[in-house]
Design a protein around this motif. Structure first.
Motif, PDB file in Angstrom:
ATOM      1  N   ASP A 295     -45.709  27.630  -0.335  1.00  0.00           N
ATOM      2  CA  ASP A 295     -45.577  27.236   1.076  1.00  0.00           C
ATOM      3  C   ASP A 295     -46.051  25.806   1.288  1.00  0.00           C
ATOM      4  O   ASP A 295     -46.867  25.286   0.536  1.00  0.00           O
ATOM      5  CB  ASP A 295     -46.411  28.161   1.964  1.00  0.00           C
ATOM      6  N   THR A 296     -45.563  25.202   2.372  1.00  0.00           N
ATOM      7  CA  THR A 296     -46.007  23.858   2.713  1.00  0.00           C
ATOM      8  C   THR A 296     -47.450  23.897   3.180  1.00  0.00           C
ATOM      9  O   THR A 296     -47.824  24.700   4.030  1.00  0.00           O
ATOM     10  CB  THR A 296     -45.123  23.280   3.843  1.00  0.00           C
TER      11      THR A 296
ATOM     12  N   GLN B 166     -48.400  18.506   5.952  1.00  0.00           N
ATOM     13  CA  GLN B 166     -47.215  17.923   6.574  1.00  0.00           C
ATOM     14  C   GLN B 166     -47.645  16.639   7.263  1.00  0.00           C
ATOM     15  O   GLN B 166     -48.479  16.677   8.172  1.00  0.00           O
ATOM     16  CB  GLN B 166     -46.631  18.920   7.585  1.00  0.00           C
TER      17      GLN B 166
ATOM     18  N   SER C 170     -44.235  15.800   2.846  1.00  0.00           N
ATOM     19  CA  SER C 170     -44.853  17.123   2.883  1.00  0.00           C
ATOM     20  C   SER C 170     -45.245  17.506   1.463  1.00  0.00           C
ATOM     21  O   SER C 170     -44.745  16.960   0.483  1.00  0.00           O
ATOM     22  CB  SER C 170     -43.895  18.151   3.457  1.00  0.00           C
TER      23      SER C 170
ATOM     24  N   ARG D   8     -46.406  20.930  -0.968  1.00  0.00           N
ATOM     25  CA  ARG D   8     -46.444  22.385  -1.011  1.00  0.00           C
ATOM     26  C   ARG D   8     -47.507  22.877  -1.993  1.00  0.00           C
ATOM     27  O   ARG D   8     -47.871  22.156  -2.927  1.00  0.00           O
ATOM     28  CB  ARG D   8     -45.071  22.926  -1.398  1.00  0.00           C
TER      29      ARG D   8
ATOM     30  N   GLU E 279     -51.343  13.524  16.176  1.00  0.00           N
ATOM     31  CA  GLU E 279     -51.204  14.768  15.422  1.00  0.00           C
ATOM     32  C   GLU E 279     -50.244  14.527  14.263  1.00  0.00           C
ATOM     33  O   GLU E 279     -49.299  15.270  14.049  1.00  0.00           O
ATOM     34  CB  GLU E 279     -50.679  15.883  16.332  1.00  0.00           C
TER      35      GLU E 279
ATOM     36  N   ARG F  62     -50.866  17.364   9.490  1.00  0.00           N
ATOM     37  CA  ARG F  62     -51.087  18.801   9.681  1.00  0.00           C
ATOM     38  C   ARG F  62     -51.399  19.430   8.337  1.00  0.00           C
ATOM     39  O   ARG F  62     -50.649  19.304   7.389  1.00  0.00           O
ATOM     40  CB  ARG F  62     -49.854  19.458  10.291  1.00  0.00           C
TER      41      ARG F  62
ATOM     42  N   THR G 110     -52.249  23.035   6.653  1.00  0.00           N
ATOM     43  CA  THR G 110     -52.030  24.458   6.926  1.00  0.00           C
ATOM     44  C   THR G 110     -51.725  24.668   8.410  1.00  0.00           C
ATOM     45  O   THR G 110     -52.239  25.598   9.045  1.00  0.00           O
ATOM     46  CB  THR G 110     -53.248  25.332   6.531  1.00  0.00           C
ATOM     47  N   GLY G 111     -50.912  23.773   8.973  1.00  0.00           N
ATOM     48  CA  GLY G 111     -50.463  23.934  10.343  1.00  0.00           C
ATOM     49  C   GLY G 111     -51.363  23.314  11.392  1.00  0.00           C
ATOM     50  O   GLY G 111     -50.938  23.096  12.513  1.00  0.00           O
ATOM     51  N   GLU G 112     -52.606  23.015  11.016  1.00  0.00           N
ATOM     52  CA  GLU G 112     -53.559  22.500  11.994  1.00  0.00           C
ATOM     53  C   GLU G 112     -53.588  20.975  11.934  1.00  0.00           C
ATOM     54  O   GLU G 112     -53.646  20.402  10.847  1.00  0.00           O
ATOM     55  CB  GLU G 112     -54.951  23.060  11.668  1.00  0.00           C
ATOM     56  N   ALA G 113     -53.551  20.313  13.099  1.00  0.00           N
ATOM     57  CA  ALA G 113     -53.653  18.855  13.112  1.00  0.00           C
ATOM     58  C   ALA G 113     -55.094  18.472  12.790  1.00  0.00           C
ATOM     59  O   ALA G 113     -56.029  18.929  13.445  1.00  0.00           O
ATOM     60  CB  ALA G 113     -53.259  18.313  14.479  1.00  0.00           C
TER      61      ALA G 113
END
Lengths: 368, 512
Positions: B255-256, B259, B281, B283, B314, B317, B319-322
């Motif tokens: 998974d990414t 990012q 990105s 992974r 932002e 990122r 794991t999705g968090e900025a």
């Protein structure tokens, strides 16, 4: 030809030997100096170093002078380890003395157990407030702390003079610039009965122990060390230089402020313009002489305290100028810095390389 | 070879430094018009030897024969007078002066009075050797490759007959390397001798006539590099008992994890690089490489990712968090580890012990409780890193500065790897590291990747990048090229990217 050559590794032996070497050189130079002045050097050195501590009263006086030096030096150690060159202990000390005096005078004759702690806390708060000016200027405006703390020392001295000539002046003091004598409840208890030695010395020793614990055990002490040794590593690790600067300067302000409070509530018992003979400046020498180490600064405080008392002794006994104290302190620092150079360097005797190097058969000088 | 054609001959050169013998009886002969390689690992004594030739340091024994006459090279001025020119790895140019002014600084006063004549000479020399230079341009506006030309032209204007080049290709793109080699061959044909110091074996094989290999201060062999394979030469450099390369299995990306989008940052440093609209990105389980010539924004990118520089938006990122606003400690707590380029003085505090250096980034691994350091645990952690990563030292109480570059790098990388990071950003992890340690470091990175971590590898070493990376791109002047699978990316294309020839829009296409 003599050459200074960098040692492959810093010499640990010399790191600790250097202060002793400096002391020996200071004594030797003092000997020559007294000789040159036409005084008996043995007698003068005895008066300076031995006589002051040859009885209990003398030792108590030594402890009395050691206390403020040790308190100031403990705070400065925290700063200097992080390479924050706080020269402002003198100012923190004076403001601490003024703040403590303000509380002591305003409480007046009211008694109670809380008076002394309040007075001492006022001293600590005063020192911290004064230090926070330099901390703010450094962290927000990037002002060099050496300059700001030195300048703040002069402002502090003028505030002290204003206080003893103005708001804190004893109205029945025949116009002398000094405060009223403090009530007993605002005075520090004696450590040894019958002498002037008060529990300020215990504060100093506690501060030294606290410094030891801080650097030997705590993470914040470690962070201060890292910032001092290598600010880029500290930035990489994410240690906040701003937070650590505030911490170090506030600790420096607190201990020096306490020293000032302990001076007015201890031996003096009132606020006077000459409350400090330069303890805050001398403490800088103490920290370097004591290798920024708790045990070291305890020993160095006692030694520097002796120079104050020894200087007075020489004034009285041999009619020498007061400058003797400053001279011995100055020589001590001078020789210490000189000797410290040999921690990282050594002297090597080297003959200039002969032309053609180590091949005597080579026709030297016969170049293009 | 006739004696008269020997330009430089070194005999039995010995140089002792406190604690180590850097050169131990080194012999070296360079003929007129010969391109001679001086090979060896870091620490083999190459730098010391060339400093002796250039008069920066004096040998303790041995003799230097120049065009058949024994000489003493007291200082670099004497070396230049003899006709020895040197191009250091780190250029000695004033950025605020022009090309002509920089060159004038190294010349006798009477030769530079006539500025017009000097500029004319610079033009002639540089054009003759295919290194076009405008003498009036300011050095600060030149690329690294152009700055190197200034250094070389400076030597030629001084009429050097021996040119020493210290790792000259480390700051160049592959295309610039090709141009440089053309110049050097032409110089050699005109009779100029060249001493080419390098550890890049393929370059040496394509360029050099003769090679002298140093190992631990001694000459371990002379050879004609064209007749030997790169691995044969590597054996001469490192000895028989060191593995030369690591086998890398294919990556299994997941998974990414990271990012980065539209990341821009304006530097306040006049010699720094601003980051411009960077996007990529990363992974889990893959190694992504970023190539580039030094000083094109690598350091800034590292700081922005590590949290030494925090941002407002932002753009990053994890794991999705900025995480743009988070300081380094908070990012580390989330599993983002960093190995900076400088080992001593950033990755580790030189005077502190290895144990104390563990605390620098690993305090969160239960080594500190309520502000109190747990010394026993710190020592255990350090000992664990030392044993797992084969760090050669006398124990966890050794100071960081007492370790060799390779061993310290293994310790720093191990310190991060032992914290099981989810993302590791490593900058030039094998720069200046001996071959054995470099292999160990590569193996550690691959192992970390196989355990599911994402790795961003910023490096100038293209061999390293091609060997380890799943995808790669290049950074130039603060802009990042698109990323492409390493197996499909030609060295030519990568060289174009390193020179800044790419459209950032391509990235959007590649990501779509």
């Amino acid at each position: 030809m003599l050459q200074l050559e960098r040692r492959p590794e810093a010499s640990t032996t010399l790191r600790w030997l250097s202060p002793l070497l400096a002391l020996a050189l200071t004594v030797a130079t003092g000997f020559l100096l007294f000789l040159g002045m036409g005084k008996d050097p043995i007698q003068a050195l005895t008066f300076f170093f031995i006589t002051p501590i040859s009885d209990l009263t003398g030792l108590a006086e030594l402890g009395l002078k050691t206390a403020p030096l040790l308190l100031c030096a403990a705070g400065l150690t925290v700063c200097f380890r992080a390479r924050i060159w706080n020269i402002g202990a003198e100012g923190h000390f004076l403001i601490g003395a003024v703040a403590a005096s303000a509380v002591a005078v305003s409480v007046g004759d009211a008694g109670g157990f809380l008076v002394l702690p309040a007075v001492l806390l006022a001293g600590i708060a005063g020192g911290m407030a004064w230090a926070s000016i330099a901390a703010f200027l450094k962290t927000h405006l990037n002002c060099n702390e050496i300059l700001t703390t030195i300048m703040l020392n002069y402002i502090a001295l003028n505030l002290l003079l204003y206080a003893v000539h103005g708001p804190l002046k004893d109205p029945y003091g025949f116009g002398f610039p000094q405060s009223v004598m403090f009530a007993d409840a605002a005075l520090l208890p004696a450590l040894i009965n019958g002498t002037r030695l008060h529990i300020g010395l215990a504060f100093g020793l506690l501060a030294a122990v606290a410094v030891w614990v801080l650097f030997a055990r705590s993470f914040i002490g470690y962070q201060l060390n890292v910032v001092g040794e290598d600010h880029r590593a500290a930035a990489f690790a994410g240690f906040s230089a701003r937070r650590l600067t505030w911490f170090a300067l506030l600790v420096g302000g607190a201990t020096a402020g306490l020293a000032g409070a302990a001076e007015v509530t201890g031996p003096i018992g009132q606020l006077v313009p000459q409350v400090s003979p330069g303890y805050g400046y001398t403490a800088i020498i103490v920290v370097f002489l004591g290798r920024m180490h708790a045990l070291g600064i305890i020993a160095a405080s006692a030694l520097l305290a002796l120079t104050f008392i020894g200087g007075e002794m020489l004034q009285i006994a041999m009619n020498m100028p007061k400058a003797v104290t400053a001279m011995f302190q100055g020589m001590l620092l001078f020789y210490l810095l000189t000797c410290d150079a040999f921690i990282h360097y050594r002297i090597r005797f080297r003959r200039p390389l002969p032309a053609g190097l180590s091949q005597p058969a080579a026709p030297a000088g016969q170049e293009l | 070879m006739a004696v008269s054609a020997q330009r430089l001959k070194l005999q039995g050169i010995v140089k002792d430094y406190p604690g180590c013998r850097a050169n131990d009886g080194v012999d070296l002969t360079v003929g007129a018009g010969e391109i001679h390689a001086l090979l060896g690992e870091n620490g083999a004594g190459k730098s010391t030897l060339m400093k002796i030739i250039y008069g920066v340091v004096q040998p303790d024994a041995g003799r230097i024969v120049w065009n058949g006459h024994p000489v003493t090279v007291e200082n670099p001025a004497r070396a230049r007078q003899l006709g020895i020119g040197m191009v250091f790895q780190h250029f000695s140019l004033f950025e605020t002066l022009t090309v002509a002014e920089n060159i004038a600084l190294g010349l006798p006063a009477d030769e530079v009075r006539d500025r017009g004549a000097l500029e004319q000479r610079i033009r002639e020399v540089s054009e003759h050797y295919g290194m076009a230079l405008d003498p009036r341009r300011f050095v600060s506006t030149l690329s690294m490759g152009e700055r190197q030309r200034v250094e070389i032209v400076r030597c030629l204007v001084q009429e050097s007959t021996l040119l020493i080049l210290d790792e000259p290709t480390s700051v160049l793109t592959p295309q610039e390397v090709a141009t440089l080699f053309k110049t050097l061959r032409k110089l050699a044909r005109d009779g100029c001798s060249i001493l080419f110091i390098s550890h890049k074996l393929e370059e040496v094989r394509s360029l050099c006539d003769q090679a002298t290999v140093l190992r631990q201060g001694r000459v371990s062999g002379h050879c004609q590099p064209k007749d030997l394979s790169a691995s044969d030469i590597a054996r001469l450099m490192v000895g028989d008992d060191t593995p030369i390369a690591t086998q890398v299995s294919a990556a299994q990306p997941g998974d990414t994890l990271l990012q980065v989008q539209e990341l821009s940052w304006q530097t306040g440093d006049p010699f720094g690089t601003s980051l411009k609209n960077i996007g990529f990105s990363l992974r889990a389980g893959e190694i992504v490489g970023i190539a580039g010539v030094a000083g094109n924004g690598q350091e800034e990118l590292l700081k922005v990712l590590s949290g030494e520089i925090t941002l407002k938006g932002e753009a990053i990122r994890f794991t999705g968090e900025a995480i743009d606003r988070l300081p380094p400690g908070a990012r580390r707590a989330r599993g983002l580890a960093v190995v900076p380029e400088e080992r001593l003085g950033r990755g580790a505090v030189p005077v502190m012990s290895l144990a104390d250096n563990a605390l620098l980034t690993a305090a969160g691994q239960g080594l500190v409780r309520r502000g109190v350091i747990r010394r026993q645990r710190v020592r255990e952690f350090a000992r664990d890193v030392i044993s797992r990563f084969g760090v050669r030292c006398s124990g966890e109480q050794s100071s960081a500065s007492s370790l060799s570059g390779g061993n310290l790098q293994k310790y720093i990388l191990g310190r991060e790897a032992c914290q099981s990071p989810r993302l590791l950003v490593a900058s030039h992890p094998t720069w200046g590291v001996d071959v054995g340690s470099a292999v160990a470091i590569h193996q550690a990175l691959v192992k970390l990747r196989d355990e599911g971590a994402a790795i961003l590898l910023i490096s100038e070493d293209l061999d390293e990048l091609y060997q380890l990376c799943h995808r790669m791109g290049a950074i130039c002047n603060g802009r990042l090229s698109p990323l492409a699978p390493a197996s499909e990316l030609s060295i030519n294309q990568l060289g174009q990217w390193m020179a800044g020839n790419f459209e950032v829009e391509e990235l959007a296409d590649a990501a779509a």
